[in-house]
Scaffold this motif. Sequence first.
Motif, mmCIF file in Angstrom:
data_model
loop_
_atom_site.group_PDB
_atom_site.id
_atom_site.type_symbol
_atom_site.label_atom_id
_atom_site.label_comp_id
_atom_site.label_asym_id
_atom_site.label_seq_id
_atom_site.Cartn_x
_atom_site.Cartn_y
_atom_site.Cartn_z
ATOM 1 N N GLY A 25 0.782 -1.263 -0.132
ATOM 2 C CA GLY A 25 -0.103 -0.032 0.030
ATOM 3 C C GLY A 25 0.791 1.170 0.105
ATOM 4 N N GLY A 26 2.346 1.019 0.199
ATOM 5 C CA GLY A 26 3.019 2.266 -0.254
ATOM 6 C C GLY A 26 3.516 2.916 1.252
ATOM 7 N N ASN A 27 3.008 2.124 2.430
ATOM 8 C CA ASN A 27 3.456 2.894 3.702
ATOM 9 C C ASN A 27 4.964 2.241 3.953
ATOM 10 N N SER A 28 5.447 2.904 4.794
ATOM 11 C CA SER A 28 6.927 2.595 5.356
ATOM 12 C C SER A 28 6.874 1.647 6.425
ATOM 13 N N VAL A 29 7.450 0.674 6.237
ATOM 14 C CA VAL A 29 7.348 -0.394 7.455
ATOM 15 C C VAL A 29 8.865 -0.516 8.043
ATOM 16 N N VAL A 195 -9.498 -23.450 8.826
ATOM 17 C CA VAL A 195 -8.439 -22.822 9.504
ATOM 18 C C VAL A 195 -8.024 -21.422 8.929
ATOM 19 N N GLY A 196 -7.699 -20.517 9.828
ATOM 20 C CA GLY A 196 -7.674 -19.061 9.356
ATOM 21 C C GLY A 196 -6.207 -18.838 8.601
ATOM 22 N N THR A 197 -5.974 -17.770 7.822
ATOM 23 C CA THR A 197 -4.963 -17.751 7.283
ATOM 24 C C THR A 197 -4.213 -16.341 7.999
ATOM 25 N N SER A 198 -2.901 -16.246 7.747
ATOM 26 C CA SER A 198 -2.362 -14.894 8.095
ATOM 27 C C SER A 198 -2.883 -13.846 7.560
ATOM 28 N N ASP A 199 -3.267 -13.860 6.162
ATOM 29 C CA ASP A 199 -3.602 -12.536 5.423
ATOM 30 C C ASP A 199 -5.067 -12.199 5.883
ATOM 31 N N GLU A 200 -5.696 -13.236 6.323
ATOM 32 C CA GLU A 200 -7.141 -12.804 6.831
ATOM 33 C C GLU A 200 -7.093 -12.157 8.083
ATOM 34 N N VAL A 201 -6.276 -12.458 8.987
ATOM 35 C CA VAL A 201 -6.102 -11.712 10.339
ATOM 36 C C VAL A 201 -5.226 -10.467 9.861
ATOM 37 N N ALA A 202 -4.327 -10.299 9.027
ATOM 38 C CA ALA A 202 -3.742 -9.332 8.635
ATOM 39 C C ALA A 202 -4.557 -7.981 8.003
ATOM 40 N N ALA A 203 -5.694 -8.497 7.604
ATOM 41 C CA ALA A 203 -6.601 -7.548 6.832
ATOM 42 C C ALA A 203 -7.122 -6.765 7.915
ATOM 43 N N MET A 204 -7.630 -7.387 9.258
ATOM 44 C CA MET A 204 -8.223 -6.548 10.041
ATOM 45 C C MET A 204 -7.128 -5.789 10.911
ATOM 46 N N ALA A 205 -5.630 -5.996 10.882
ATOM 47 C CA ALA A 205 -4.781 -5.393 11.431
ATOM 48 C C ALA A 205 -4.370 -3.997 10.440
ATOM 49 N N GLU A 206 -4.434 -4.302 9.376
ATOM 50 C CA GLU A 206 -4.424 -3.083 8.191
ATOM 51 C C GLU A 206 -5.592 -2.087 8.407
ATOM 52 N N PHE A 207 -6.753 -2.579 8.698
ATOM 53 C CA PHE A 207 -7.964 -1.901 8.979
ATOM 54 C C PHE A 207 -7.502 -0.896 10.168
ATOM 55 N N LEU A 208 -7.083 -1.550 11.133
ATOM 56 C CA LEU A 208 -7.083 -0.580 12.511
ATOM 57 C C LEU A 208 -6.034 0.047 12.400
ATOM 58 N N LEU A 209 -5.044 0.078 11.331
ATOM 59 C CA LEU A 209 -3.955 1.291 11.391
ATOM 60 C C LEU A 209 -4.337 2.172 10.328
ATOM 61 N N THR A 210 -5.369 2.201 9.730
ATOM 62 C CA THR A 210 -5.683 3.101 8.708
ATOM 63 C C THR A 210 -6.795 4.149 9.305
#
Length: 231
Positions: A25-29, A195-210
């Motif tokens: 997404g162009g963010n600096s990590v 079973v959940g995937t890493s990306d499914e959980v990561a999507a929520m984290a991304e939302f909470l950081l925006t």
Amino acid sequence: MKKKIVIVGASKGIGNAIAKRLAVGGNSVTALSRSEGDLDRIQNVNYLEYDAVGTGDFPLIEGPVDGVVYCPGSINLKPFHRLTEKDFLADLNINLLGAVRTIQALLPNLKEAANPSIVLFSTVAVQTGMGFHASVSAAKGAVEGLTRSLAAEFAPKIRVNSIAPSLTDTPLAERLLSSPEKREAAEGRNPMSKVGTSDEVAAMAEFLLTGESNWITGQIFHVDGGMGTLR
């Protein structure tokens, strides 16, 4: 608006998926972990070696930080009578105290940012009693308490939330999914039969950081296929 995000525990699993989502997404990590993994191949990611449960100093990070994610965790499943005080202390160190050290180190940087956000990780086993989870549930329960307390203390400047997944397909959970039979049993216990995937959980984290989550703080989000609430 692109953000500067610090992720502790970004070389594998959910932390790695979060780093990739944010970087694309162009963010600096800034990615902190004991090993580099594939982080050197991801554009917009700067790797710093750091052991969240070690004794070394937290790396110096300068300037405003828009988001902090603390991902290290443990899955220490034993009958209660086999758990030692050392087990409980180890789980508290990696799950709770590592997060505390991270937040305290980066709090000045967060205060410099316009709309900063902290994302921590719990587990579905805190809300839903599960046998053999006493040590990790106690540690993650402390993380949930920390989440709500800091959300109240830091409001309205800094938002603090936690994500509580159920079993997710990550290196940490590898031994629990090490055979077709184990995977099938795990899927059978989940209301969504997966079973959940890493990306499914990561999507929520991304939302909470925006900026789309500007009015959300002090919450525990169960990204768990319904396991915490459905039977």
